[in-house]
Every structure is written in structure tokens, then in C-alpha cells.
Design a protein around this motif. Structure first.
Motif, PDB file in Angstrom:
ATOM      1  N   LEU A  16      27.267 -47.076  -9.631  1.00  0.00           N
ATOM      2  CA  LEU A  16      26.345 -46.985  -8.499  1.00  0.00           C
ATOM      3  C   LEU A  16      26.574 -48.142  -7.522  1.00  0.00           C
ATOM      4  CD1 LEU A  16      23.024 -45.844 -10.223  1.00  0.00           C
ATOM      5  CD2 LEU A  16      24.490 -44.509  -8.687  1.00  0.00           C
ATOM      6  N   PHE A  17      26.922 -49.299  -8.059  1.00  0.00           N
ATOM      7  CA  PHE A  17      27.246 -50.441  -7.200  1.00  0.00           C
ATOM      8  C   PHE A  17      28.499 -50.142  -6.377  1.00  0.00           C
ATOM      9  CE2 PHE A  17      29.256 -54.602  -6.405  1.00  0.00           C
ATOM     10  CZ  PHE A  17      28.216 -55.232  -5.723  1.00  0.00           C
ATOM     11  N   LYS A  18      29.503 -49.516  -7.009  1.00  0.00           N
ATOM     12  CA  LYS A  18      30.721 -49.123  -6.291  1.00  0.00           C
ATOM     13  C   LYS A  18      30.388 -48.140  -5.167  1.00  0.00           C
ATOM     14  CE  LYS A  18      34.189 -49.323 -10.000  1.00  0.00           C
ATOM     15  NZ  LYS A  18      35.068 -48.474 -10.841  1.00  0.00           N
ATOM     16  N   ILE A  19      29.539 -47.169  -5.500  1.00  0.00           N
ATOM     17  CA  ILE A  19      29.155 -46.165  -4.509  1.00  0.00           C
ATOM     18  C   ILE A  19      28.425 -46.822  -3.341  1.00  0.00           C
ATOM     19  CG2 ILE A  19      27.654 -44.164  -4.103  1.00  0.00           C
ATOM     20  CD1 ILE A  19      28.364 -43.302  -7.024  1.00  0.00           C
ATOM     21  N   ASP A  20      27.504 -47.741  -3.657  1.00  0.00           N
ATOM     22  CA  ASP A  20      26.774 -48.462  -2.605  1.00  0.00           C
ATOM     23  C   ASP A  20      27.731 -49.150  -1.638  1.00  0.00           C
ATOM     24  OD1 ASP A  20      24.301 -47.732  -3.558  1.00  0.00           O
ATOM     25  OD2 ASP A  20      23.949 -49.578  -4.673  1.00  0.00           O
ATOM     26  N   GLU A  21      28.817 -49.708  -2.171  1.00  0.00           N
ATOM     27  CA  GLU A  21      29.782 -50.416  -1.336  1.00  0.00           C
ATOM     28  C   GLU A  21      30.555 -49.474  -0.409  1.00  0.00           C
ATOM     29  OE1 GLU A  21      32.105 -52.490  -4.358  1.00  0.00           O
ATOM     30  OE2 GLU A  21      31.212 -54.387  -3.695  1.00  0.00           O
ATOM     31  N   HIS A  22      30.572 -48.181  -0.742  1.00  0.00           N
ATOM     32  CA  HIS A  22      31.325 -47.217   0.054  1.00  0.00           C
ATOM     33  C   HIS A  22      30.431 -46.360   0.946  1.00  0.00           C
ATOM     34  CE1 HIS A  22      34.367 -48.273  -2.946  1.00  0.00           C
ATOM     35  NE2 HIS A  22      35.266 -47.769  -2.126  1.00  0.00           N
ATOM     36  N   ILE A  23      29.143 -46.664   0.976  1.00  0.00           N
ATOM     37  CA  ILE A  23      28.218 -45.895   1.799  1.00  0.00           C
ATOM     38  C   ILE A  23      28.356 -46.296   3.265  1.00  0.00           C
ATOM     39  CG2 ILE A  23      25.772 -45.595   2.374  1.00  0.00           C
ATOM     40  CD1 ILE A  23      26.632 -43.877   0.050  1.00  0.00           C
ATOM     41  N   VAL A  24      28.451 -45.291   4.122  1.00  0.00           N
ATOM     42  CA  VAL A  24      28.507 -45.502   5.566  1.00  0.00           C
ATOM     43  C   VAL A  24      27.253 -44.862   6.150  1.00  0.00           C
ATOM     44  CG1 VAL A  24      29.790 -45.095   7.692  1.00  0.00           C
ATOM     45  CG2 VAL A  24      31.025 -45.411   5.526  1.00  0.00           C
TER      46      VAL A  24
ATOM     47  N   ASP B 226      36.962 -43.020  -9.123  1.00  0.00           N
ATOM     48  CA  ASP B 226      38.355 -42.804  -9.511  1.00  0.00           C
ATOM     49  C   ASP B 226      38.501 -42.325 -10.950  1.00  0.00           C
ATOM     50  OD1 ASP B 226      41.006 -42.691  -8.628  1.00  0.00           O
ATOM     51  OD2 ASP B 226      41.498 -44.593  -9.595  1.00  0.00           O
ATOM     52  N   TYR B 227      37.502 -41.575 -11.443  1.00  0.00           N
ATOM     53  CA  TYR B 227      37.623 -40.961 -12.765  1.00  0.00           C
ATOM     54  C   TYR B 227      38.327 -39.624 -12.601  1.00  0.00           C
ATOM     55  CZ  TYR B 227      34.261 -44.395 -14.496  1.00  0.00           C
ATOM     56  OH  TYR B 227      33.627 -45.565 -14.837  1.00  0.00           O
ATOM     57  N   ARG B 228      39.480 -39.467 -13.227  1.00  0.00           N
ATOM     58  CA  ARG B 228      40.293 -38.269 -13.036  1.00  0.00           C
ATOM     59  C   ARG B 228      40.391 -37.384 -14.278  1.00  0.00           C
ATOM     60  NH1 ARG B 228      40.186 -37.864  -7.690  1.00  0.00           N
ATOM     61  NH2 ARG B 228      40.605 -39.883  -6.729  1.00  0.00           N
TER      62      ARG B 228
END
Length: 199
Positions: A26-34, A96-98
Motif C-alpha cells: 500500500l505504501f508503494k501504491i501511495d507513492e505511485h498515486i497521481v 510487480d507481482y507476476r
């Protein structure tokens, strides 16, 4: 009562690891929010047509699409995908989970639900469009538009916008090939016909 019945112990360590993983992702997602609440551009309209037509109607997971794909799997014994929502694709892009496993899919759905309670649909879509992989050295629709058509997003024609949206499924190679162009054009033409029929 059978004294040999085994009752599994509650594994606090695994739960703690899972919660830590969710927090980190969720922290990663927060960093990519525009953040934006601006109107959708043409490319985003075409992305919804091609990737997730019920995007504004679900909370991160589309049960109708899931049932449809499950029915196709049962009747044809072929899995083509298609049940992933835009929200889930955004989660997959950022984390990046594939791995193509049921466990990964369930985890992806959980994160999609969470971000739907934290951000608006427009913010999620715009953030995904800003970070989506669209080809070799192409991240986001702005880069894709500039490299492919030497235009910014607002200057693209209907066809060009549909082409950029189609590149989510057919990422552009480092050097364009006739085969890539034909596949992408076919998908773009389909998207345009769907949008025209809705008008």
C-alpha cells in the motif's frame, strides 16, 4: 470424542508477515498515486472500453467478468484471462507481482478493494495510465503518445488514442514491426467501433 483430532494452531507469524506485506505494498501504491479529478481523456475512454467496461460500477473486482471468464474456461478448457480489472492491473504494475497463481490473484483483489476505499476511480485510472507499461522504454500514455505519434495526449486523434490504449495488450517493441502494427490497429479499430455504437 476422538483425542487424535488435530486442530491447527493460529499462526501469528504468517498473519504478521501478511499484514506487513500489505502495508508495504500500500505504501508503494501511495507513492505511485497521481491525484486528479479532471475529465477523462480519449485514451482513458478507450482503455475502459478495451480493459474494463464496468470500471465505474465495481469496487475493484468485477464478479460478472469473473463468472464470464469462468464459464469460458469450463466450456472451452482454455484460459484467456480478461477478469482483471483496471484497479487490479494498477496493483500488479506497482507491486510487480507476476506469478500466475490463485494466491496472487486473491491478494491482488484484496489490494484493489482497499485502494477503492482510499482513492476515487479517476485517480486510480489516471495513476495507472501514468505508470502502465506500453512498450520498450515506454512508461505511461504520455511517453507512448510522444514516441508513437510525436504528439501529446490532448492532440491525439480518435484513431491515435485508440492505438495507444491498445498498446496495453500489445506493447510496442523497440522497433515497430508490421505484425505489431496490424495487431494493434485491429484492436484499435474494434475499440472505435464499440465507442461509436455507444454514441
Amino acid at each position: 470424542m476422538n483425542a487424535n483430532i488435530h486442530i491447527p494452531k493460529f499462526n501469528q507469524s504468517r498473519v504478521r508477515d501478511l499484514l506487513k506485506r500489505i502495508h508495504n505494498d500500500l505504501f508503494k501504491i501511495d507513492e505511485h498515486i497521481v491525484f486528479t479529478e479532471s475529465d477523462l481523456n480519449l485514451v482513458e475512454h478507450y482503455v475502459i472500453i478495451l480493459e474494463d467496461r464496468r470500471f465505474f460500477c465495481h469496487g475493484g473486482f468485477d464478479i460478472k467478468s469473473f463468472i464470464r471468464e469462468l464459464f469460458k474456461l469450463i466450456t472451452t478448457l482454455r484460459f484467456k484471462g480478461g477478469a482483471s480489472t483496471i484497479d487490479m492491473q494498477f496493483v500488479r504494475t506497482v507491486t510487480d507481482y507476476r506469478a500466475r497463481t490463485l494466491q496472487r490473484k486473491v491478494y491482488e483483489i484484496c489490494l484493489a478493494f482497499i485502494i477503492n476505499n482510499r482513492y476515487s476511480k479517476r485517480v486510480i485510472l489516471h495513476s495507472y495510465m501514468h505508470h502502465a507499461y506500453l512498450g520498450t522504454r515506454l512508461t505511461g500514455i504520455e511517453q507512448a503518445a510522444m514516441k508513437t505519434f510525436n504528439k501529446d495526449i490532448s492532440s491525439l486523434t480518435e484513431f491515435e488514442s485508440a492505438m495507444v490504449a491498445s498498446m496495453l495488450l500489445t506493447p510496442q517493441p523497440l522497433f515497430q514491426t508490421a505484425r505489431w502494427y496490424v495487431r494493434t490497429k485491429r484492436r484499435a479499430t474494434y475499440a472505435m467501433s464499440v465507442r461509436k455504437a455507444k454514441k
